[in-house]
Design a protein around this motif. Structure first.
Motif, short mmCIF file in Angstrom:
data_model
loop_
_atom_site.label_atom_id
_atom_site.label_comp_id
_atom_site.label_asym_id
_atom_site.label_seq_id
_atom_site.Cartn_x
_atom_site.Cartn_y
_atom_site.Cartn_z
N LEU A 286 -50.94 22.06 59.61
CA LEU A 286 -49.52 22.26 59.37
C LEU A 286 -49.20 21.96 57.91
N LEU A 287 -48.63 22.94 57.22
CA LEU A 287 -48.14 22.75 55.86
C LEU A 287 -46.62 22.85 55.91
N ASN A 288 -45.96 21.73 55.63
CA ASN A 288 -44.50 21.67 55.73
C ASN A 288 -44.02 22.16 57.09
N ARG A 289 -44.72 21.69 58.13
CA ARG A 289 -44.44 21.97 59.54
C ARG A 289 -44.74 23.41 59.95
N GLU A 290 -45.31 24.20 59.06
CA GLU A 290 -45.67 25.58 59.37
C GLU A 290 -47.15 25.66 59.75
N PRO A 291 -47.47 26.18 60.95
CA PRO A 291 -48.88 26.38 61.30
C PRO A 291 -49.51 27.41 60.35
N VAL A 292 -50.65 27.05 59.77
CA VAL A 292 -51.31 27.95 58.82
C VAL A 292 -52.80 28.00 59.12
N ARG A 293 -53.38 29.15 58.83
CA ARG A 293 -54.84 29.31 58.76
C ARG A 293 -55.11 29.91 57.39
N LEU A 294 -56.01 29.30 56.64
CA LEU A 294 -56.10 29.56 55.21
C LEU A 294 -57.47 30.09 54.82
N MET A 295 -57.47 30.86 53.75
CA MET A 295 -58.69 31.42 53.18
C MET A 295 -58.87 30.87 51.78
N GLY A 296 -60.09 30.44 51.45
CA GLY A 296 -60.33 29.87 50.14
C GLY A 296 -61.73 30.16 49.64
N VAL A 297 -62.00 29.65 48.45
CA VAL A 297 -63.30 29.81 47.82
C VAL A 297 -63.54 28.59 46.95
N GLU A 298 -64.79 28.19 46.82
CA GLU A 298 -65.13 27.08 45.94
C GLU A 298 -65.66 27.62 44.62
N TRP A 299 -65.19 27.00 43.54
CA TRP A 299 -65.65 27.34 42.20
C TRP A 299 -66.40 26.14 41.64
N MET A 300 -67.51 26.41 40.95
CA MET A 300 -68.31 25.36 40.33
C MET A 300 -68.04 25.35 38.83
N PRO A 301 -67.17 24.44 38.35
CA PRO A 301 -66.91 24.36 36.90
C PRO A 301 -68.18 23.96 36.14
N GLY A 302 -68.06 23.97 34.82
CA GLY A 302 -69.19 23.61 33.98
C GLY A 302 -70.18 24.73 33.79
N GLY A 308 -70.48 24.97 28.90
CA GLY A 308 -70.94 24.05 29.93
C GLY A 308 -69.81 23.20 30.48
N MET A 309 -70.09 21.92 30.70
CA MET A 309 -69.08 21.00 31.24
C MET A 309 -67.96 20.71 30.24
N ALA A 310 -68.08 21.21 29.03
CA ALA A 310 -67.05 21.00 28.01
C ALA A 310 -66.13 22.22 27.91
N GLU A 311 -65.86 22.86 29.03
CA GLU A 311 -64.99 24.02 29.04
C GLU A 311 -63.61 23.67 28.49
N THR A 312 -63.00 24.62 27.78
CA THR A 312 -61.66 24.42 27.25
C THR A 312 -60.63 24.65 28.36
N SER A 313 -59.40 24.26 28.10
CA SER A 313 -58.33 24.47 29.09
C SER A 313 -58.18 25.94 29.42
N SER A 314 -58.25 26.81 28.42
CA SER A 314 -58.09 28.24 28.67
C SER A 314 -59.23 28.80 29.51
N GLN A 315 -60.44 28.28 29.33
CA GLN A 315 -61.57 28.73 30.13
C GLN A 315 -61.44 28.26 31.58
N LEU A 316 -60.97 27.04 31.77
CA LEU A 316 -60.72 26.55 33.12
C LEU A 316 -59.67 27.40 33.81
N GLU A 317 -58.60 27.68 33.09
CA GLU A 317 -57.50 28.45 33.67
C GLU A 317 -57.93 29.87 34.01
N GLU A 318 -58.79 30.45 33.22
CA GLU A 318 -59.27 31.81 33.51
C GLU A 318 -59.96 31.86 34.87
N MET A 319 -60.82 30.88 35.16
CA MET A 319 -61.52 30.87 36.44
C MET A 319 -60.57 30.54 37.59
#
Length: 667
Positions: A286-302, A308-319
């Motif tokens: 329940l999200l805010n009392r609304e029944p939900v079924r959700l779809m997602g994906v995992e992203w591996m930063p770095g 590498g692990m020193a990605e800039t803010s703009s590179q993080l935001e792009e992904m």
């Protein structure tokens, strides 16, 4: 004078690797590395030529000027993350260290080492050698172990009485009758933990709390006195009719905290929060009392090839934009993330589980690991508590889940983490729950989380039967499939097989109402020191629907279509210039109410016809009619549906949607 100055220190650093481990002997901690190169923070040496395989100590140095008027104030140095074990000196004086946790922020008081009216030298040593006392342990973890100051650095200048961290609760109160999704009011409460300077007279401290809506209008104010417990508290500030935070409507409020010592402003902090509730009833999320079924994906930063692990803010935001453009609204991270990344998720609507990096090790954790785990938990939760995007804290991933030792350990750890935050889910992610669901460690969590690799890592099993053995004993908890996908070259078949696994598994999961969410693994091929493909800084696992540099593969479009909450069918009336567009919301995975979505028909000249799609509950349909659209242009007109956050839901030539709905959502 301002209560607080926050000064970024990301420019003008010098870096030098120390392969002979002689920096201390050569007194680099006093005057910085002897030679070195000019770099900017964030930085990692493991993407540099000649240092790609270097695991050892790197040295960083820069200077900053401390004006005379800062004397008598509190100066703190904040590191958003140093991987992994860090020691910090100011003007040759050691001011602190941080070990065993390379992805959490830490703050050091440097006041006593400063020379006012002069330039002051910061020196940092960072060591990324394998460790048997840190999390993650040794070299048994599936991401890059890039060393360095991998996230931002800032100087905080304030009065001696200062705020360390704040934990703000924004609780929507719902009507139990009528529309339960509406919140007539919300309650703001908080604990403000002070920096342990020991110099402030607690009886003279007072706190001003001001909350403001998105348009900046002040909505509440309250004064409080320091409690005897060593922190400030405020409770139940009432906010009328708050706009709720939702992944499609990520409304934020700003809470300003002003700490006064007597009549003098000593410190001030602004925090963005969101009113939202996430909980479960039985196997329903329940999200805010609304029944939900959700779809997602995992992203591996770095994984950026150059950063590498020193990605800039703009590179993080792009992904992160790629996640949202794939219609994914939920994700998880195996390790703690940058606050800037989480702020983006707050503003743009992405639910996040952030985890302590117990990754497959230690195999049978015992009580000795609790201290290290709790260091991770405290540093993660104290700094990230206020992010509405975070719906859950993860205790670990794939740690011998069928072991009674592991179960007992995560029971203890969950109890301790619950003392830090009792407002969110606390979960453990298992790759063994299918073996014996009743005894697996994921049962300790508030949600059952399963990494499903039937057909690859888990061998050939009957997936529908396995899912039933997991969901039947756990009808009191939602089940989240936390990973599923294909890893090359460990398993053959390429992206075509990856796309087939994504499609077939998703189709099967949809048949089981006990499954509340899916998190596909993974968005991208990713850099990892365990990688079977590539070499040096490009060692990687080919596990993604995008390449290392973010180029989409065919499976990305399959993910985007499977995760879409709507289906579209178009009826074209020849000769009349009439176009009828039918929109249907899925009552499946995904399943949630859609509101504020927009439909556009865009001609080759950029002119467009636009209508707002009415609010639709799962399974509902509507028809939008467009008139006077010449038939001669149908082949060139694009149809585009957009979320209220501006992210695309579906886009293509108008004629490609012509016809009726089909059960196959993937072309």
């Amino acid at each position: 004078m301002h209560g607080r100055l926050n000064i970024p220190l990301e420019e003008s650093w010098t870096f030098q690797a120390d392969p002979k481990n002689e920096g201390l002997k050569l007194k680099w901690h006093e005057h910085g590395p002897s030679m070195g190169e000019n770099i900017q923070i964030p930085h990692t040496w493991n993407v540099q030529k000649g240092l790609q395989e270097f695991r050892g100590t790197g040295w960083y140095s820069r200077t900053f000027f401390a004006p005379p008027e800062w004397e008598g104030r509190l100066l703190r140095l904040q590191f958003d993350a140093v991987y992994r074990d860090a020691v910090v000196w100011i003007n040759g004086q050691k001011v602190g260290e941080h070990a065993d946790s390379g992805y959490t922020a830490f703050v050091l008081d440097i006041s006593s080492a400063i020379i006012f009216g002069e330039n002051n030298r910061i020196v940092v040593s960072a060591n990324n050698e394998n460790s048997q006392t840190a999390l993650p342990v040794g070299n048994s973890f599936d991401w890059a172990d890039d060393g360095g100051i991998i996230r931002g650095v800032s100087l905080i200048v304030s009065g001696r009485a200062a705020i360390d961290y704040a934990k703000i609760q924004a609780v929507p109160v719902f009507n139990e009758e009528g529309d339960r999704r509406c919140s007539p009011y919300g309650l703001l409460s908080g604990e403000i933990h002070l920096w342990e300077s020991g110099e402030a007279n607690s009886t003279s401290l007072r706190l001003v709390v001001t909350a403001a809506s998105e348009d900046g209008a002040q909505i509440s104010e309250q004064w409080e006195i320091l409690s005897n417990e060593g922190f400030l508290r405020f409770k139940d500030i009432k906010v009328e009719s708050p706009k709720l935070w939702h992944f499609d409507h990520p409304h934020l409020y700003k809470v300003d905290l002003a700490l006064y010592s007597g009549d003098i402003l000593s410190d001030e902090v602004s925090i963005e929060i969101g009113f939202r509730e996430i909980r479960s009833e039985g196997s329903t999320l329940l999200l805010n009392r609304e029944p939900v079924r959700l779809m997602g994906v995992e992203w591996m930063p770095g994984s950026h090839p150059d950063r590498g692990m020193a990605e800039t803010s703009s590179q993080l935001e792009e992904m992160l934009r790629h996640i949202k453009e794939a219609n994914c609204v939920i994700t998880r991270f195996h390790w703690q993330q940058d606050r800037k990344l989480l702020e983006w998720c707050d503003r743009n609507g992405l639910l996040v589980q952030e985890e302590i990096p117990h990754w497959q090790t230690p195999h049978d954790p015992d009580d000795e690991w609790l201290q290290t785990s709790m260091q991770h938990a405290r540093e993660m939760i104290h700094r990230h508590y206020n992010h509405p995007c975070i719906y859950a804290w993860g205790l670990g991933n794939e740690v011998n889940g069928q072991s009674a030792v592991t179960v007992r350990y995560f029971e203890q750890l969950k109890t301790l983490v619950r003392e830090l935050d009792d407002t969110r889910f606390i979960n453990y992610v298992s790759n063994t729950v299918h073996e014996n669901p009743s005894q697996d460690a994921t049962g300790v969590g508030d949600v059952i989380m399963w990494n499903d690799y039937i057909g690859t890592w888990h061998g050939d099993l009957d997936r529908p039967a396995v899912i039933r053995t997991i969901t039947e004993p756990h009808k009191d908890k939602p089940v989240i499939v936390a990973e599923y996908g294909l890893c090359e070259p460990a398993y053959e078949g390429g992206d075509e097989r990856r796309k087939q696994i994504l499609t077939d598994n998703t189709t099967e999961y949809r048949k089981h109402p006990g499954i509340a969410a899916l998190i596909y693994f993974s968005l991208n091929d990713y850099r990892t020191q365990m990688g079977e493909a590539g070499e040096g800084m490009l060692r990687q696992r080919v596990h993604g629907s995008m390449t290392l540099d973010g180029t989409p593969k065919p499976s990305y479009e399959a993910l985007r279509q499977l995760a879409s909450p709507i289906r579209v069918a178009v009826n074209l009336e020849n000769g009349a210039g009439k176009v009828a567009v039918t929109i249907e919301t899925l009552d499946d995975i995904p399943s949630y109410r859609t509101s504020g979505y927009t439909l556009r028909l865009i001609d080759p000249h950029g002119d467009f016809y636009e209508q707002e799609i009415p609010e639709l509950e799962p399974g509902e349909r509507c028809v939008l009619h467009f008139m006077d659209i010449p038939q001669t242009g149908w082949d060139e007109i694009r149809l585009h549906v957009e979320r209220p956050t501006g992210f695309s839901v579906t886009s293509g030539l108008l004629t490609s949607y012509a016809g009726h709905f089909t059960d196959n959502l993937v072309p």
